[in-house]
Every structure is written in C-alpha cells, then in structure tokens.
Write a protein that holds these residues in place. Structure first.
Motif, PDB file in Angstrom:
ATOM      1  N   ASN A   1      -7.336   0.373   7.938  1.00 27.26           N
ATOM      2  CA  ASN A   1      -7.280  -0.532   6.780  1.00 27.26           C
ATOM      3  C   ASN A   1      -5.865  -0.669   6.252  1.00 27.26           C
ATOM      4  OD1 ASN A   1      -9.959  -1.069   6.866  1.00 27.26           O
ATOM      5  ND2 ASN A   1     -10.544   0.421   5.307  1.00 27.26           N
ATOM      6  N   SER A   2      -5.136   0.458   6.248  1.00 22.28           N
ATOM      7  CA  SER A   2      -3.782   0.349   5.700  1.00 22.28           C
ATOM      8  C   SER A   2      -2.878  -0.455   6.641  1.00 22.28           C
ATOM      9  CB  SER A   2      -3.195   1.720   5.354  1.00 22.28           C
ATOM     10  OG  SER A   2      -3.369   2.589   6.423  1.00 22.28           O
ATOM     11  N   ILE A   3      -3.200  -0.444   7.946  1.00 23.94           N
ATOM     12  CA  ILE A   3      -2.428  -1.311   8.864  1.00 23.94           C
ATOM     13  C   ILE A   3      -2.843  -2.768   8.636  1.00 23.94           C
ATOM     14  CG2 ILE A   3      -1.909  -1.850  11.283  1.00 23.94           C
ATOM     15  CD1 ILE A   3      -2.635   1.075  11.982  1.00 23.94           C
ATOM     16  N   ALA A   4      -4.166  -2.955   8.487  1.00 22.49           N
ATOM     17  CA  ALA A   4      -4.705  -4.316   8.344  1.00 22.49           C
ATOM     18  C   ALA A   4      -4.125  -5.048   7.133  1.00 22.49           C
ATOM     19  CB  ALA A   4      -6.229  -4.261   8.238  1.00 22.49           C
ATOM     20  N   VAL A   5      -3.980  -4.310   6.029  1.00 22.73           N
ATOM     21  CA  VAL A   5      -3.439  -4.933   4.806  1.00 22.73           C
ATOM     22  C   VAL A   5      -2.065  -5.535   5.099  1.00 22.73           C
ATOM     23  CG1 VAL A   5      -2.568  -4.418   2.479  1.00 22.73           C
ATOM     24  CG2 VAL A   5      -4.694  -3.382   3.264  1.00 22.73           C
ATOM     25  N   MET A   6      -1.234  -4.780   5.830  1.00 24.52           N
ATOM     26  CA  MET A   6       0.136  -5.264   6.110  1.00 24.52           C
ATOM     27  C   MET A   6       0.122  -6.400   7.125  1.00 24.52           C
ATOM     28  SD  MET A   6       2.416  -1.812   6.031  1.00 24.52           S
ATOM     29  CE  MET A   6       1.588  -1.014   7.368  1.00 24.52           C
ATOM     30  N   VAL A   7      -0.760  -6.283   8.129  1.00 22.10           N
ATOM     31  CA  VAL A   7      -0.859  -7.374   9.120  1.00 22.10           C
ATOM     32  C   VAL A   7      -1.216  -8.673   8.407  1.00 22.10           C
ATOM     33  CG1 VAL A   7      -2.211  -8.235  11.102  1.00 22.10           C
ATOM     34  CG2 VAL A   7      -1.429  -5.862  11.075  1.00 22.10           C
ATOM     35  N   ASP A   8      -2.175  -8.592   7.493  1.00 23.49           N
ATOM     36  CA  ASP A   8      -2.590  -9.795   6.746  1.00 23.49           C
ATOM     37  C   ASP A   8      -1.452 -10.357   5.903  1.00 23.49           C
ATOM     38  OD1 ASP A   8      -5.053  -9.627   7.801  1.00 23.49           O
ATOM     39  OD2 ASP A   8      -6.035  -8.760   6.034  1.00 23.49           O
ATOM     40  N   GLU A   9      -0.749  -9.454   5.227  1.00 24.66           N
ATOM     41  CA  GLU A   9       0.368  -9.917   4.372  1.00 24.66           C
ATOM     42  C   GLU A   9       1.451 -10.591   5.207  1.00 24.66           C
ATOM     43  OE1 GLU A   9       0.113  -6.503   0.882  1.00 24.66           O
ATOM     44  OE2 GLU A   9       1.774  -6.473   2.330  1.00 24.66           O
ATOM     45  N   ASN A  10       1.723 -10.021   6.372  1.00 20.88           N
ATOM     46  CA  ASN A  10       2.811 -10.548   7.212  1.00 20.88           C
ATOM     47  C   ASN A  10       2.528 -11.956   7.721  1.00 20.88           C
ATOM     48  OD1 ASN A  10       4.094  -8.183   6.788  1.00 20.88           O
ATOM     49  ND2 ASN A  10       3.845  -7.372   8.857  1.00 20.88           N
ATOM     50  N   VAL A  11       1.252 -12.254   7.962  1.00 22.15           N
ATOM     51  CA  VAL A  11       0.873 -13.578   8.491  1.00 22.15           C
ATOM     52  C   VAL A  11       1.459 -14.680   7.617  1.00 22.15           C
ATOM     53  CG1 VAL A  11      -1.091 -15.145   8.832  1.00 22.15           C
ATOM     54  CG2 VAL A  11      -1.211 -12.794   9.660  1.00 22.15           C
ATOM     55  N   ASN A  12       1.387 -14.487   6.303  1.00 25.70           N
ATOM     56  CA  ASN A  12       1.890 -15.531   5.387  1.00 25.70           C
ATOM     57  C   ASN A  12       3.417 -15.592   5.341  1.00 25.70           C
ATOM     58  OD1 ASN A  12      -0.805 -15.921   4.617  1.00 25.70           O
ATOM     59  ND2 ASN A  12      -0.641 -14.174   3.220  1.00 25.70           N
ATOM     60  N   LYS A  13       4.053 -14.572   5.836  1.00 26.50           N
ATOM     61  CA  LYS A  13       5.528 -14.559   5.735  1.00 26.50           C
ATOM     62  C   LYS A  13       6.204 -15.023   7.016  1.00 26.50           C
ATOM     63  CE  LYS A  13       5.251 -10.391   2.927  1.00 26.50           C
ATOM     64  NZ  LYS A  13       5.436  -8.971   3.122  1.00 26.50           N
ATOM     65  N   LEU A  14       5.435 -15.230   8.079  1.00 28.35           N
ATOM     66  CA  LEU A  14       6.057 -15.586   9.358  1.00 28.35           C
ATOM     67  C   LEU A  14       6.594 -17.015   9.371  1.00 28.35           C
ATOM     68  CD1 LEU A  14       3.629 -13.887  11.908  1.00 28.35           C
ATOM     69  CD2 LEU A  14       6.008 -13.298  11.514  1.00 28.35           C
TER      70      LEU A  14
ATOM     71  N   ALA B   1     -14.445   7.618   9.189  1.00 30.84           N
ATOM     72  CA  ALA B   1     -13.931   7.240   7.865  1.00 30.84           C
ATOM     73  C   ALA B   1     -12.409   7.406   7.823  1.00 30.84           C
ATOM     74  CB  ALA B   1     -14.586   8.094   6.789  1.00 30.84           C
ATOM     75  N   ILE B   2     -11.912   8.437   8.487  1.00 25.78           N
ATOM     76  CA  ILE B   2     -10.455   8.630   8.524  1.00 25.78           C
ATOM     77  C   ILE B   2      -9.814   7.493   9.326  1.00 25.78           C
ATOM     78  CG2 ILE B   2      -8.582  10.138   9.338  1.00 25.78           C
ATOM     79  CD1 ILE B   2     -10.366  12.525   8.736  1.00 25.78           C
ATOM     80  N   ARG B   3     -10.447   7.160  10.453  1.00 26.66           N
ATOM     81  CA  ARG B   3      -9.915   6.046  11.249  1.00 26.66           C
ATOM     82  C   ARG B   3      -9.879   4.767  10.398  1.00 26.66           C
ATOM     83  NH1 ARG B   3     -13.668   3.500  15.584  1.00 26.66           N
ATOM     84  NH2 ARG B   3     -14.868   3.279  13.674  1.00 26.66           N
ATOM     85  N   GLU B   4     -10.982   4.535   9.634  1.00 24.45           N
ATOM     86  CA  GLU B   4     -11.043   3.331   8.782  1.00 24.45           C
ATOM     87  C   GLU B   4      -9.873   3.309   7.813  1.00 24.45           C
ATOM     88  OE1 GLU B   4     -13.105   0.680   9.488  1.00 24.45           O
ATOM     89  OE2 GLU B   4     -13.531   2.284  10.901  1.00 24.45           O
ATOM     90  N   LYS B   5      -9.615   4.477   7.216  1.00 20.39           N
ATOM     91  CA  LYS B   5      -8.526   4.579   6.235  1.00 20.39           C
ATOM     92  C   LYS B   5      -7.203   4.147   6.878  1.00 20.39           C
ATOM     93  CE  LYS B   5      -9.173   8.099   3.474  1.00 20.39           C
ATOM     94  NZ  LYS B   5      -9.228   9.501   3.106  1.00 20.39           N
ATOM     95  N   ILE B   6      -6.963   4.657   8.082  1.00 25.02           N
ATOM     96  CA  ILE B   6      -5.701   4.350   8.765  1.00 25.02           C
ATOM     97  C   ILE B   6      -5.665   2.866   9.152  1.00 25.02           C
ATOM     98  CG2 ILE B   6      -4.303   4.837  10.823  1.00 25.02           C
ATOM     99  CD1 ILE B   6      -5.485   7.729  10.710  1.00 25.02           C
TER     100      ILE B   6
END
Ligand code: DC
Length: 460
Positions: free
Chosen positions: A447-460, A440-445
C-alpha cells in the motif's frame, strides 16, 4: 463467550438428569432454564395471579426477582430471596410453567439472563428454545426426544418416589398436554434447530443416553475445532525459521568499499542524469546507515541502479538465477553490484537466509515484491516473501516507487523515483504463524508503494 451446549427437547425426555451428568463430566455449569419458567409460575400461583390472563402475568412480572445459585454443583433457584428449588416440580407448577412460558413478556424477561450465563461460563443449558432462540450460535445443539409413553413412565416413577399420588394416566395426559402447549405456542415453540443432532432415548437407559450424548458432543466439538484449525492457514509449515535471527548488530560496511561505492555512484549518477530526466522525491526518507529493505515496484532492469544511485550504503538485490548462468562477465558484474541469485521454486529458505545475511553485513537490500516487471506501470499484488524477510530480519522497510510513461524507458524520458517513510520493525512483527498476519504486513508494504505510484502518475 463460553463453550455452550444446548440440550433441547420435550418434557420428561431426561434432559435435566442428562444435562446435569454431562456438565459434571465436562466441568461445565448446568443451567436448567425450565426451572426459571417454573419459578415465575410459582410466583404467580402464590400471588394469586390468574395465569390464563397474559395481562395479569405481565403486570406482575416486575415484582419477580429470580436468580440462580450453585451449591455442591447443583442449581438452586432463588425467588425473591428464597430458595424455591424443592417446590418447582409439583404438577401444578409444571403446568403453570408450560402456560406462562407461552407469554412473550415472560420469555423476554428471561432471555438476557440466559444469554448472560452463556457469555460468562461454559454451560450445558437445557430447555426448549436454547438452540433456536436463546443461543442460535452455540457450539453444540442436541435435540433429545423419547416417546410420550416412555417419558410418562419415567416421570410417573419419579413422582411416586417423591410420594406424589398422581396416576400414570394423569402423568401421560399432562405430558401430552404440555407437549401440545410447548410445540403450538406462537413464540419460541419447541422445535429442533436445523443444525441440532436429534437423539431418541426411548430405548436407552440413563447411562447409555449420557454416553451417547457425551460422545456426540465430543465429536461435534472436535469437528468444530479441526475445522477452525484448518481455517487458520499457517506460514509454510515445512520451513524452519529457527536459525534466522533478527538483525540486531549489523557489521559496518568496509570504508574502502564505501568510498568506491560513493565515487562510482556519483559517476553513474551523472551519466544517468544525461540519459534520463530523473526526478527524485522523498530523499529525506532514506536512512543514512545500512541494513534497510528498499521495497520497490518493478519497471525495468535499471531499477536497482535508480535505487543504488541515492543510497548511502551499497545494496544487495535478488536476481533471477538465469542471469548468473549466461555471460560470465555479466554474471561477475551483477554479482559485483550486489546481486544474488534466486532460484525459482527452490527452497525459499536459502534465499531468505541469504537476504538476512546481506542485511547483517550492513548492506541495504533492494526487493521487488511483485517478482516480475510491470509493463504498464500498474502495481501487482506482491509476494509475501518481502514481508517474511522484513519480519524475520526486523529492519526498516523503505517503500520506493519508480514511474515513467509507457512500457520502456526512453532516452531523455522523465522518470520519477520516490522514497516513502520507512516502515519501522515494530510494524513488521509476526506474532503467530497465521499466514494472514504475513499477508497484512505485505499489504502494508504494498500500500505504501501504491500510494506513491498513484501520486507519480499525475506528475509524469
Ligand atoms: O424443562 P421443564 O419441564 O422443567 O420446563 C418447564 C416448562 O417451561 C415447560 O413446559 C416449557 C417451559 N420452558 C420453555 O418454554 N423454554 C425453555 N427454554 C425451558 C422451559
């Protein structure tokens, strides 16, 4: 919910005596549900209700107040304020109970009460439908049987001792009739639950029966417990974490080193600015002091540089052991930059200790939880190592995302480097060795990376 043992079976199979002895042995409460049906029958008989008439019985049910009390470990049935326990086992009440127990309104009238007991206490509950209807999820289900003749024999002796004048034939006929009623009624008929253990006591005396049943109960409970335990996966049991302490008082990084780090990172920053279109985001999330874990997705061998360029304090990072074994100069360089080797498949404890020691030295620690580089930019699942280090070291984890188009970072290509809000040590605590907590701790970490990776895709 208490631990509940259901003891179902036909009349006279010895359920009540056995259940009583079993409950004493186990320190559980004995609930004789048959006596509740008997109490309702007694009420109806006393009130002159025609028990063959379902409607009449149902009409009178709201007047019935039935409860159980315990004194000296024995169940006492209280009917409208009166202890009627001693009046419940006459042939008339027995037959009446068999009759009223077939009425749906009577069964639902008693259902909640029985379940309430099971919720509050550890019980041995005897009846007909405990394992099938009342407590279908209970811990142990025993279905107790004996031949009708043997049961009639036992009941006949009991009645004789109580001064009753019924003959053996009458008792047997009664038993057969009640068996028929109990198994043929439409609602909650007497039936062995699929997962019940059937025990035939025809050839056993009371002591033998109790022994067999309590052995069975013990075995089933033990099996359940060991299944439960094996279902709870533990964090690598063989690893001894006892000498890894949380980072509470990190050292200050040597100011001279800090000074040079500042100069070198500024120079490299200018070079990198020329080579790539770097866009940093969330810089305000980077702590000014050291001893933080920077958990990032892994896109290229330059990733540690992208992190180090903006960190206020030098960082350490893990690198494949092979990198230290090739070119001596290269090995020296990456070591100088803060890399330390990770041997694949070696005892993870050495790496974890080294990682925590680096944090203790006041340095930041850059980790790539995915382990290997992602060629297409999609984030992998991540290993639990990062969660383990974070939870043992108890330091903030800053999520980081590096995004660029394509597989390789080319000259003058746009690269977005984002830092997310630090995850604080309180959110990274392990309260047990259950590996699901670590995941669950790994998921937390991740997920917070995943959110930014997803956001960045649209900005490239
Ligand atoms: O267990 P006993 O003989 O004291 O039960 C009296 C009657 O109550 C019996 O004929 C069937 C009925 N009964 C029932 O239908 N469901 C139960 N859980 C317990 C008893």
């Amino acid at each position: 919910m208490g631990v509940n043992i259901a003891l179902d079976g036909p009349s006279g199979a010895g359920k009540s005596t056995i259940a009583k002895m079993l409950s004493e042995k186990m320190g559980y409460i004995y609930v004789n549900t048959g006596e509740l049906y008997r109490a309702i029958a007694l009420y109806m008989i006393r009130a002159g209700v025609d028990i063959q008439n379902d409607g009449q019985v149902e009409e009178n049910l709201p007047h019935v107040e039935v409860g159980i009390e315990y004194s000296d470990g024995l169940q006492h049935v209280i009917l409208c304020g009166e202890d009627v326990t001693s009046q419940l086992h006459t042939p008339e009440v027995s037959m009446g109970a068999s009759r009223v127990s077939a009425i749906p309104a009577v069964r639902s009238f008693l259902l909640d009460m029985q379940r309430e007991f099971a919720k509050k206490y550890d019980t041995v509950m005897d009846g007909r439908d405990i394992g099938t209807v009342v407590l279908p999820d209970c811990d142990v289900k025993i279905f107790l049987t004996a031949s009708a003749e043997e049961r009639a024999n036992r009941r006949f002796k009991e009645l004789q001792e109580a001064g009753d004048s019924s003959t053996y034939e009458q008792v047997l006929a009664d038993i057969n009739q009640r068996d028929y009623n109990d198994t043929h009624r439409e609602i909650a008929p007497l039936k062995k639950a699929d997962d019940a253990v059937e025990i035939d006591t025809t050839n056993y005396d009371l002591q033998q029966s109790v022994m067999i049943i309590s052995d069975t109960v013990k075995k089933v409970l033990e099996e359940k417990q060991s299944k439960q335990e094996s279902k709870t996966p533990r964090i690598r049991d063989t690893i001894d974490f006892s000498d890894v302490r949380p980072v509470t008082d990190p050292k200050k990084v040597n100011p001279i080193r800090l000074f040079f780090f500042g100069i070198v990172r500024r120079i490299i920053y200018i070079i990198y600015k020329i080579k790539f279109k770097m866009v940093y985001e969330g810089l305000e999330n980077l702590p000014k002091t050291g001893s933080n874990i920077i958990a990032s997705n892994h896109r290229s061998y330059r990733d540690p540089v992208f992190a180090a360029l903006r960190l206020h304090v030098p960082c350490s990072f893990m690198a494949k052991e092979e990198l230290f074994k090739g070119n001596v100069l290269f090995a020296w360089l990456i070591r100088f930059l803060g890399a330390f080797p990770v041997a694949r498949g070696s005892g993870d404890m050495t790496v974890i200790k080294e990682a925590v020691a680096r944090l203790e030295m006041g340095r930041n620690l850059v980790i790539y939880p995915e382990g290997t580089r992602s060629k297409d930019g999609k984030l992998g699942r991540g290993k639990t190592g990062v969660a383990l280090i974070a939870s043992l070291a108890q330091v903030p984890v800053v999520p980081m995302a590096i995004s660029f188009k394509g597989e390789k970072l080319r000259f003058r290509e746009k690269v977005i480097i984002s830092f997310g809000k630090p995850i604080q040590p309180e959110e990274l605590k392990l309260t047990s060795s259950d590996i699901r907590e670590l995941k669950a701790i790994r998921e937390k970490i991740m997920n917070s990376i995943a959110v930014m990776v997803d956001e960045n895709v649209n900005k490239l």
